[in-house]
Design an enzyme around this catalytic site. Structure first.
Site, PDB file in Angstrom:
ATOM      1  N   ALA A  73      10.386   5.767   0.058  1.00  0.00           N
ATOM      2  CA  ALA A  73       9.245   4.903   0.369  1.00  0.00           C
ATOM      3  C   ALA A  73       9.204   3.643  -0.488  1.00  0.00           C
ATOM      4  O   ALA A  73       8.328   2.804  -0.327  1.00  0.00           O
ATOM      5  CB  ALA A  73       7.951   5.685   0.204  1.00  0.00           C
ATOM      6  N   SER A 126       4.719   6.285  -5.225  1.00  0.00           N
ATOM      7  CA  SER A 126       5.605   7.398  -4.880  1.00  0.00           C
ATOM      8  C   SER A 126       6.893   7.399  -5.702  1.00  0.00           C
ATOM      9  O   SER A 126       7.442   8.445  -6.016  1.00  0.00           O
ATOM     10  CB  SER A 126       5.943   7.338  -3.394  1.00  0.00           C
ATOM     11  OG  SER A 126       6.584   6.114  -3.111  1.00  0.00           O
ATOM     12  N   ALA A 179       1.488   1.939   0.679  1.00  0.00           N
ATOM     13  CA  ALA A 179       2.256   1.078  -0.222  1.00  0.00           C
ATOM     14  C   ALA A 179       2.706   1.891  -1.412  1.00  0.00           C
ATOM     15  O   ALA A 179       2.086   2.890  -1.740  1.00  0.00           O
ATOM     16  CB  ALA A 179       1.389  -0.078  -0.697  1.00  0.00           C
ATOM     17  N   THR A 180       3.777   1.452  -2.048  1.00  0.00           N
ATOM     18  CA  THR A 180       4.354   2.339  -3.053  1.00  0.00           C
ATOM     19  C   THR A 180       4.454   1.820  -4.479  1.00  0.00           C
ATOM     20  O   THR A 180       3.439   1.520  -5.058  1.00  0.00           O
ATOM     21  CB  THR A 180       5.692   2.880  -2.558  1.00  0.00           C
ATOM     22  OG1 THR A 180       6.403   1.797  -2.013  1.00  0.00           O
ATOM     23  CG2 THR A 180       5.476   3.930  -1.517  1.00  0.00           C
ATOM     24  N   THR A 181       5.653   1.723  -5.026  1.00  0.00           N
ATOM     25  CA  THR A 181       5.788   1.711  -6.490  1.00  0.00           C
ATOM     26  C   THR A 181       5.387   0.405  -7.188  1.00  0.00           C
ATOM     27  O   THR A 181       5.779  -0.680  -6.760  1.00  0.00           O
ATOM     28  CB  THR A 181       7.252   2.027  -6.852  1.00  0.00           C
ATOM     29  OG1 THR A 181       7.653   3.147  -6.083  1.00  0.00           O
ATOM     30  CG2 THR A 181       7.398   2.333  -8.315  1.00  0.00           C
TER      31      THR A 181
END
Lengths: 308, 240
Positions: A240, A201, A56-58
């Site tokens: 991502a 990310s 999972a990202t931002t």
């Protein structure tokens, strides 16, 4: 007793033992196998970018409000996360939620290994609720931040194998009457952030955007719009991070934490904000390049070393 | 050498039961009543920190009379049981029935095997989508369980108060109405423990009451304490 939810007989002695108000400590003593960090992690220490588990990202968070006449109702924290989970270069999910209400006055967002992160959030929510029920009072915001720190530290063995979880924690401090943000590293280090912060990310791009957009004295709606725009910028440059999906009507998850509690921003409001951002960007593009695609003149030519 | 002294099992159990019953009857009563939008718990308790009524889980609450240290221990065990079960399965899999069973086993085992029975009486209540789905379990010191409907009284003068409630409570009452009934019932036991005649009940100030509800229309956590101006307002509504 390993059958942790065994209900056949009387309550096990561990349940009746006076002790800590912490659910995590109770689990560690009674059924350690249920704790995410305690599982024996076999296999080779994988490097970053292990494509087997979704990632999972931002997440972005920012404080808002002033000490002015608005009073405490106008102060708090906004936290927002995109909806994309990736697995290597595939999109694992378009609708993942990564920002959660931790309790009535705090929110937690997660970046990193999705499965472990979601489990950690569930445990953290329960930890706060458990304390509240047993003690009859809420933990202080610093207390909550420290509990989260301990839980991240317990996950260190898995983090060393590439299954790291990095949360962002924000809440309304009932004593200081203001919103506060805490960031963490994989070893459980806890750092208080001022004004705004981002993890994941796309965080570099999101932080760049926040640096330009955040200003003191934002109101709640302004802070939500800023968070959505920062995520838009992150998605623009980071593969991502998912941008707003206007086809499927999937918007970022945005929560606002104030003295009044945790509120999720409604979809209509987010749709409106996304539309405004897209329209503004298009206007700027048309002003710069005219009404045509930006890269038309370069068609057919080599484009550096980028993969396409 | 002295002869071992024979006590018949009947006598042993009776002595223990009398001992527990005496301890429980000494305390103030707790009343639990079902109303249209939930379940109300009320007791006379001047302390704002030492609770007799507490939240166990999303839709489940706990009320107790007797020795504080003993029921507090059971309450904490109940919270641990519920949270562990909800964490290993799902939040919807935590039920009052399961918790009541665990408590019954615990109380029963202590009653028969340990030197002193627990001097407590408990209510475990779960609020449902409609009053018909509400579950109220009353647990005694010896581990016996009763599935109650409508209302429960525990503690001192429980039998007489039960009769009063049977006359005053009816299905479909509102929160201010049941609160009025509850406070009148609690006030009918005088400071000296004597029963007042109907209509001559003692007035109890809102600060001397511990009141909580399981509100069936609240999302997730249904438990809510009522105190201060909110409680005073509800009491006034009833008096008008």
């Amino acid at each position: 007793m390993t059958g942790s939810a065994d209900t056949s007989g009387r309550l096990p002695d561990a349940f009746l033992r006076p002790g800590s108000s912490s659910f995590v400590d109770f689990l560690a003593a009674h059924s350690p196998d249920l704790l995410p960090g305690r599982r024996p992690a076999s296999g080779s220490p994988a490097g970053a970018g292990d494509p087997l588990a979704p990632h999972a990202t931002t997440i972005v968070a920012l404080t808002f409000g002033t000490d002015g006449a608005d009073g405490e109702a106008g102060r708090g924290v906004v936290m927002a996360g995109d909806r994309r989970a990736t697995m290597g270069n595939l999109i694992a999910s378009r609708e993942m939620e990564k920002v959660f209400a931790a309790d009535a006055y705090s929110a937690v967002g997660i970046a990193g290994s999705a499965g472990i992160a979601v489990e950690l959030v569930r445990l953290f929510q329960l930890e706060l609720e458990h304390y509240e029920k047993i003690e009859g009072s809420l933990l202080s915001l610093d207390g909550k931040a420290n509990r989260l720190s301990t839980m991240i530290r317990q996950n260190l063995p898995l983090a060393m194998q590439g299954l790291a979880v990095v949360p962002l924690f924000g809440g309304y401090d009932l004593d200081r009457r203001a919103g506060r943000i805490f960031s963490y590293d994989v070893t459980g280090g806890r750092y208080e952030e001022h004004d705004y912060h981002s993890v994941g990310s796309g965080s570099v791009f999101a932080r760049g955007a926040l640096k330009k957009l955040w200003r003191p004295g934002l109101d709640a709606d302004g802070a939500i719009a800023t968070a959505v725009e920062a995520l838009y910028d992150a998605a623009d440059d980071d593969s991502a991070t998912g941008g707003p999906d206007t086809v499927r009507q999937v918007w970022p998850v945005v929560v606002t934490v104030t003295a009044g509690g945790v509120q999720h921003a409604p979809d209509d409001q987010l749709a409106e904000m996304v539309e405004a951002i897209v329209a503004e960007r298009r206007t700027a593009h048309v002003a710069a390049h005219g009404d045509r695609p930006a890269a038309r003149r370069r068609t057919g030519r080599e484009q550096g070393g980028a993969h396409a | 050498m002295t002869m071992p002294f024979y006590v018949s099992p009947e006598q042993l159990m009776k002595d223990r039961a009398d001992f527990a019953r005496k301890g429980i009857a000494r305390g103030r009563s707790v009343v639990v009543l079902v109303y249209d939008d939930g379940i109300l718990f009320a007791t006379e308790n001047p302390s704002r920190a030492l609770h007799k009524i507490s939240e166990i889980y999303d839709r489940i609450a706990f009320a107790a009379v007797g020795k504080y240290n003993e029921f507090e221990n059971l309450r904490v065990a109940g919270v641990r049981y519920a949270d562990l079960r909800g964490y290993s399965y799902d939040r919807t899999d935590v039920t009052a029935r399961g918790l009541a069973n665990a408590y019954a086993q615990t109380l029963g085992t202590v009653f028969t095997t340990e030197s002193k029975p627990l001097e407590v009486e408990l209510v475990v209540a779960e609020v449902g989508a409609t009053p018909a789905d509400d579950q109220i379990y009353r647990l005694s010191y010896d581990g016996s369980v009763a599935d109650e409907h409508g209302f429960v009284v525990m503690g001192g003068r429980a039998e007489q108060l039960h009769e009063r409630l049977a006359g005053a409570w009816s299905e479909g009452m509102t929160l201010p109405q049941v609160l009025g009934v509850a406070v009148r019932t609690l006030g009918s036991v005088g400071a000296d423990g004597a029963l007042a005649t109907e209509g001559a009940e003692r007035e109890i100030a809102p600060t001397g009451l511990e009141v909580a509800v399981l509100d069936r229309h609240r999302d997730r956590r249904a438990f809510r304490r009522l105190h201060g101006p909110a409680l005073a307002g509800l009491l006034d509504q009833h008096d008008e």
